[in-house]
Scaffold this active site. Structure first.
Site, PDB file in Angstrom:
ATOM      1  N   LYS A  56       8.510 -17.540 -10.033  1.00 13.67           N
ATOM      2  CA  LYS A  56       7.833 -16.419 -10.687  1.00 13.67           C
ATOM      3  C   LYS A  56       6.693 -16.923 -11.590  1.00 13.67           C
ATOM      4  O   LYS A  56       6.907 -17.826 -12.406  1.00 13.67           O
ATOM      5  CB  LYS A  56       8.853 -15.646 -11.526  1.00 13.67           C
ATOM      6  CG  LYS A  56       8.300 -14.362 -12.069  1.00 13.67           C
ATOM      7  CD  LYS A  56       9.323 -13.625 -12.924  1.00 13.67           C
ATOM      8  CE  LYS A  56       8.608 -12.522 -13.678  1.00 13.67           C
ATOM      9  NZ  LYS A  56       9.320 -12.088 -14.850  1.00 13.67           N
ATOM     10  N   ASN A 104       0.848  -1.198   0.000  1.00 15.19           N
ATOM     11  CA  ASN A 104       0.000   0.000   0.000  1.00 15.19           C
ATOM     12  C   ASN A 104       0.876   1.237   0.000  1.00 15.19           C
ATOM     13  O   ASN A 104       2.108   1.144   0.017  1.00 15.19           O
ATOM     14  CB  ASN A 104      -0.955  -0.041   1.201  1.00 15.19           C
ATOM     15  CG  ASN A 104      -0.192  -0.134   2.502  1.00 15.19           C
ATOM     16  OD1 ASN A 104       0.523   0.782   2.873  1.00 15.19           O
ATOM     17  ND2 ASN A 104      -0.315  -1.259   3.196  1.00 15.19           N
TER      18      ASN A 104
END
Ligand code: C5P
Length: 401
Positions: A291, A209
């Site tokens: 990934k 955030n």
């Protein structure tokens, strides 16, 4: 500004660290102080008085026998005007003088004639610092109520490495600002969380955030300056650690939760817990070890979420819980939602950010909500608000509200 209306007498003695005193003088002024420089004769061999005169806009005093002062009482007048005397750098020789009450030049005379506190920032070679005579003298200064700013260990101008380096100008500034802060949290232990958390999706991606950590770091600094022993548990942020604050770095909400519990379990009582961090409510339960790649059929990966522990609520629910302070950022109906959050998390004090997009800014506007009602702290810098909030917390803790 944190040093507005403060008059500081900056003493400079003859050490090579005197080149840093120019920066220190500048920083003091930038924070609102007026600065009067007094140099020993030896100091003028390292840096010219003209430099300080230009920086401070005041005449620099160097001589006890200055015929231009009509009553020859510079040592009395200069020390009476000062709120504090800070000597940076302070040589081994000058420490010895102070320890023995010698007064054979202007600076040492006005130190002995002073009616204000004295802070000294030692600067010398490590062997000079370690010398038993210096250590004896330093112990005497402390016994006399003189505050030491440093020294610290590190590279020395002589090419050696060790204890005796003068604190950097920024650290001297912080210590000088801290000197003026009332010690309303003296002897208290404060735990603070700050910054964002990061929940991985795979080794290179994650959910975070926009929290910068600025408010939490400012509160850590303000609590330390108010005399508290502060531990700061920080999510990913590159902000510098406030002076004399113990910092633990974490990444995920669960790491933050573990770090908080580790501190609370370490034996020494924590008096206050201030939960400023923007903690992710959810983590990715099926985070990938490798990934993630685009799939051939073009379908996006399916992320599953699990709820993170509510750190603040869990601390507040503890038996013998510290005084808990929560933060709230709400998009609508701020007061009502914040009050509900306070009751739901069972915290005595909840601080609501007024307005949106406080993340990353240097200023803020706060609403304090407790059992007595609400109290607004007007828009100001996060440092100023942190000091105000610290005073409010101390009042509630000390039962003086
Ligand atoms: O529920 P909400 O996230 O709005 O609550 C904000 C307050 O709760 C902040 O003080 C935040 O630091 C704390 N919090 C927490 N653990 C969570 C979520 C929020 O400590 N998992």
């Amino acid at each position: 500004m944190e040093l507005s209306n403060r008059h500081i007498l900056l003493g400079i003695t003859g050490g090579v660290a005197a080149y840093k005193s120019a920066q220190f003088a500048r920083e003091l002024q930038r924070h609102g102080a007026s600065v009067q420089v007094v140099m020993t004769e030896a100091a003028t061999r390292f840096v010219g008085p003209v430099t300080f005169q230009a920086l401070t806009g005041r005449r620099v005093y160097t001589d006890q026998w200055d015929a231009s002062i009509p009553n020859n009482m510079a040592h009395i007048e200069l020390s009476r005007e000062a709120d504090v005397i800070v000597i940076a750098p302070t040589t081994a020789d000058f420490i010895a003088k102070l320890a023995n009450g010698l007064a054979d030049d202007l600076l040492s005379t006005l130190c002995i004639a002073r009616a204000c506190p004295l802070l000294v920032a030692p600067a010398m070679n490590r062997e000079m610092w370690a010398n038993p005579a210096t250590q004896r003298n330093v112990a005497q200064l402390v016994a006399d109520g003189i505050e030491l700013l440093g020294p610290e260990t590190g590279d020395q101008a002589c090419g050696e490495t060790g204890m005796g380096r003068m604190l950097e100008p920024e650290a001297l500034l912080e210590r000088t600002i801290g000197f003026f802060v009332p010690k309303s949290l003296q002897g208290r232990r404060v735990l603070i969380t700050a910054g964002p958390t990061f929940e991985p999706i795979d080794p290179v991606r994650g959910i975070t955030n926009l929290s910068s950590g600025k408010m939490g770091f400012a509160i850590a600094r303000a609590c330390q300056q108010a005399g508290a022993q502060v531990t700061l548990i920080a999510g990913a942020t590159s902000l510098p650690t406030p002076l004399q604050v113990e910092r633990m770095n974490v990444s995920t909400a669960r790491q933050m939760f573990d770090a908080v519990n580790q501190v609370l379990a370490d034996g020494a009582r924590t008096d206050v817990f201030i939960s400023v961090a923007a903690v992710a409510d959810w983590r990715v339960e099926n985070a990938s070890e490798s990934k993630l790649k685009k799939s051939a059929d073009g379908k996006p990966p399916e992320l599953q979420f699990a709820e993170n522990p509510d750190i603040l609520a869990s601390v507040a629910a503890r038996e013998n819980a510290p005084y808990c302070v929560g933060f709230a950022a709400e998009s609508e109906d701020l007061e009502r939602n914040a009050q509900q959050k306070r009751l739901r998390k069972r915290v005595p004090l909840l601080v609501a950010n007024i307005g949106q997009a406080t993340f990353g800014r240097d200023d803020n506007e706060l609403l304090l909500i407790d059992e007595h009602g609400t109290q607004k702290l007007d828009r100001a810098s996060k440092d100023a608000l942190a000091s105000e909030l610290t005073r409010e917390i101390a009042k509630r803790l000390n039962g003086t509200r």
